[in-house]
Design a protein around this motif. Structure first.
Motif, PDB file in Angstrom:
ATOM      1  N   THR A 344      -1.923   5.791  19.585  1.00  0.00           N
ATOM      2  CA  THR A 344      -2.868   4.682  19.652  1.00  0.00           C
ATOM      3  C   THR A 344      -4.087   5.097  20.469  1.00  0.00           C
ATOM      4  N   ALA A 357      -4.294   1.486  16.119  1.00  0.00           N
ATOM      5  CA  ALA A 357      -2.909   1.375  16.581  1.00  0.00           C
ATOM      6  C   ALA A 357      -1.978   2.261  15.761  1.00  0.00           C
ATOM      7  N   ASP A 358      -1.091   2.956  16.453  1.00  0.00           N
ATOM      8  CA  ASP A 358      -0.056   3.772  15.815  1.00  0.00           C
ATOM      9  C   ASP A 358       1.159   2.877  15.558  1.00  0.00           C
ATOM     10  N   THR A 373       3.796   0.976  24.650  1.00  0.00           N
ATOM     11  CA  THR A 373       2.555   0.895  23.885  1.00  0.00           C
ATOM     12  C   THR A 373       1.932  -0.489  24.010  1.00  0.00           C
ATOM     13  N   ILE A 377      -1.778  -1.322  25.607  1.00  0.00           N
ATOM     14  CA  ILE A 377      -2.783  -2.077  24.862  1.00  0.00           C
ATOM     15  C   ILE A 377      -3.266  -3.268  25.694  1.00  0.00           C
ATOM     16  N   SER A 404      -4.892  -1.998  12.038  1.00  0.00           N
ATOM     17  CA  SER A 404      -3.454  -2.121  11.824  1.00  0.00           C
ATOM     18  C   SER A 404      -3.180  -1.660  10.400  1.00  0.00           C
TER      19      SER A 404
END
Length: 593
Positions: A344, A357-358, A373, A377, A404
């Motif tokens: 991310t 975002a991952d 994560t 964020i 996303s």
């Protein structure tokens, strides 16, 4: 340099804005091992010697630094090989937000689906590139023969007549490459698919198979990103495809399942943790790091599952990585968030901020992102400056764009979820259940979807920053909103917009059964989704269309309107493929008052 020695590239990557207003861009180039390393220059100046990212199977992959100064006004910058091939990119002016294109699903899972296309596989890429760069239209002889529509003509005076290109960045939201073919191309995996489930789970990966899998993941990028059948760069009418786009617009890439293989993260716990699946993911991760993240393979830390003994590994508990330490010596390091195991990343560009975002590194059937994560964020959004346009219009974030890969707002199919949960197969050749389990709207992910809306709703409320979501994956174009139902519509800060653009190559819903599914999808889209007592997600009628979702290949333009005392308005324009042309679908999102 002999052009025959070029295996891949150039692929541009945006690395953020550096100190002293530097537009940081790198270029990935693949060469045969014995080829002379080309000397590149940018903006008339020689580039530093490249960094070698990977040497494998008689091939070298190099990363060049094409960074250049951000000036008061935007400008087009040339780069290329001294005395040889050249390309162009456009750099935005100081304090201005970049104009961005968004694409996803650059490929296909089954060659048979491509036979359904009426137009060429690269027709959408061609339209994007014609809109991006008038010079390409001239080179192709299309300036006179191809009539531009009003949407394209609107950009002629404001951009193209000034010698500029339309887009400064290209956001690639997932499935930049499809690795599903590995199940057919690698014989051992083709045999594995036919095994009983228990035998699949007990299957051991030999050293020979491990090497074959590694070679496949590292070898497919050059085949798909610079196909041998395309015209060479030196041709006066070069092919207009993904390669041409990635050479002219610095990219922000984030992976999705097909960058690993179809449905990764949505299989059972036992299958996800099997020897074969873990081997496939490990090599997909390494290849993604080199080709999409443009980092040296030696700099990638190994992934460590820290789940205590005796606890379920359903949701992987991965060791967080302090990326700023891992990449401390790399001047072109991506802006990865510290303290997370995935990729991310966040980019602050004038009044626009991009959070990519991952959603794959930590994904399971019951988890999209892990707690570390989510925590990072939240820490990062808390650090953003207020978006109040009257207070700090130049150095504060006014609009946050959350990438996303899978849409947050999308039609929910509860009956299909129920049937697939009960009868769906845990099998790579039957991924319908996995596709549904991928969705944020699936019952198993509703808690996290609420968490996402809460994080961004609080950001919008406290700092007056508009939040929008941009996604791909689902092979349709769509627009949705998520909002607080305990607030009046006049409280516009509570409205989070969802832009879905998919796909740039993969065919949309075209077959008889797919059309029936599309009808069902549109029917379900009419029903607002009550996430809880506070939040509602709603798929809106698609702009300029009589349905909620539009089944057409497409790409999306995202452009901020500058100079307003009330802040920057975001214009989203979908370009959707028709049988003979493209249709335009425009939407404006005002800044938070």
């Amino acid at each position: 340099m002999n052009e025959k020695d070029l295996l891949l590239g150039p692929v541009l990557s945006f690395r953020g804005i550096g100190k002293g207003d530097v537009w940081k861009v790198s270029a990935l180039v693949g060469l045969k091992a014995g080829a002379v390393t080309p000397a590149l220059e940018v903006d008339g100046k020689a580039c530093a010697a490249p960094k070698e990212l990977l040497a494998i199977n008689g091939e070298r992959y190099l990363r060049y630094d094409l960074s250049c100064k951000i000036l008061k006004n935007e400008r087009t910058v040339s780069y290329g090989i001294s005395g040889g091939l050249t390309w162009r990119m456009t750099v935005p002016g100081k304090d201005f937000s970049p104009r961005m294109a968004y694409v996803s699903c650059n490929g296909f899972s089954d060659p048979a689906v491509m036979r359904k296309l009426i137009r060429t596989s690269d027709a959408v890429w061609e339209d994007l590139l014609y809109s991006h760069d008038r010079e390409l239209r001239k080179e192709q002889g299309a300036g006179e023969t191809k009539l531009l529509d009003k949407e394209q003509l609107w950009h002629e005076k404001r951009i193209h007549d000034k010698g500029l290109q339309r887009f400064h960045l290209m956001l690639m939201g997932g499935d930049q490459i499809y690795f599903d073919s590995i199940w057919e191309d690698v014989k051992a995996l083709r045999r594995w698919v036919a095994l009983p489930r228990q035998a699949q789970l007990e299957f051991k990966v030999t050293k020979a198979l491990d090497r074959e899998i590694e070679a496949y993941y590292f070898g497919l990028y050059k085949q798909r990103w610079l196909p041998s059948e395309r015209k060479p760069w030196s041709s006066p009418t070069a092919t207009l495809d993904a390669s041409a786009a990635m050479a002219s617009m610095p990219t922000v890439m984030m992976w999705d399942d097909h960058d690993i293989f179809d449905g990764w993260g949505s299989y059972s716990c036992e299958m996800q943790n099997s020897s074969l699946f873990q081997t496939l993911f490990r090599h997909a991760r390494r290849a993604f790091w080199v080709f999409q993240m443009q980092h040296a393979l030696d700099d990638l830390p190994q992934q460590e599952d820290t789940t205590p003994a005796g606890f379920s590994r359903q949701d992987p508990l991965l060791q967080p990585i302090v990326w700023s330490q891992v990449l401390a010596k790399d001047a072109l390091a991506l802006p990865l968030l510290d303290g997370q195991p995935g990729f991310t990343s966040a980019y602050a560009i004038g009044p626009m901020t991009i959070l990519a975002a991952d959603l794959r590194t930590e994904r399971s059937r019951t988890q999209v992102m892990g707690s570390d994560t989510w925590g990072q964020i939240k820490n990062w959004t808390d650090s953003l400056k207020s978006g109040n346009a009257g207070a700090q219009p130049k150095n504060a974030c006014q609009h946050l764009l959350f990438m996303s890969s899978v849409p947050v707002v999308h039609p929910k199919l509860p009956l299909a979820e129920l049937l697939m949960d009960k009868f769906g197969q845990d099998h790579v050749t039957d991924s319908n259940a996995d596709d549904l389990k991928d969705h944020w709207s699936h019952d198993d992910h509703e808690g996290e979807r609420k968490r996402l809306l809460e994080v961004f709703s609080q950001l919008a409320r406290d700092k007056r920053i508009r939040v929008s979501l941009v996604s791909g994956d689902v092979h349709v174009a769509a627009w949705g909103t998520a909002y607080r139902k305990d607030l009046p519509a006049t409280e516009t800060w509570s409205q989070i917009h969802q832009f879905t653009s998919s796909a740039v190559v993969h065919p949309s819903l075209m077959g008889v059964m797919e059309r029936l599914f599309l009808s069902w999808l549109n029917s379900n889209a009419k029903q607002p989704q009550n996430i809880d007592v506070q939040y509602v997600a709603e798929v809106m009628p698609f702009p300029g269309h009589d349905k909620h979702v539009m089944a057409a290949r497409n790409w999306l333009a995202l452009e901020l309107d500058m100079g307003s005392a009330e802040g920057c308005k975001l214009w989203a324009t979908w370009r959707c493929e028709t049988e003979i042309s493209f249709s335009n679908h425009l939407l404006a999102v005002a800044a938070v008052a």
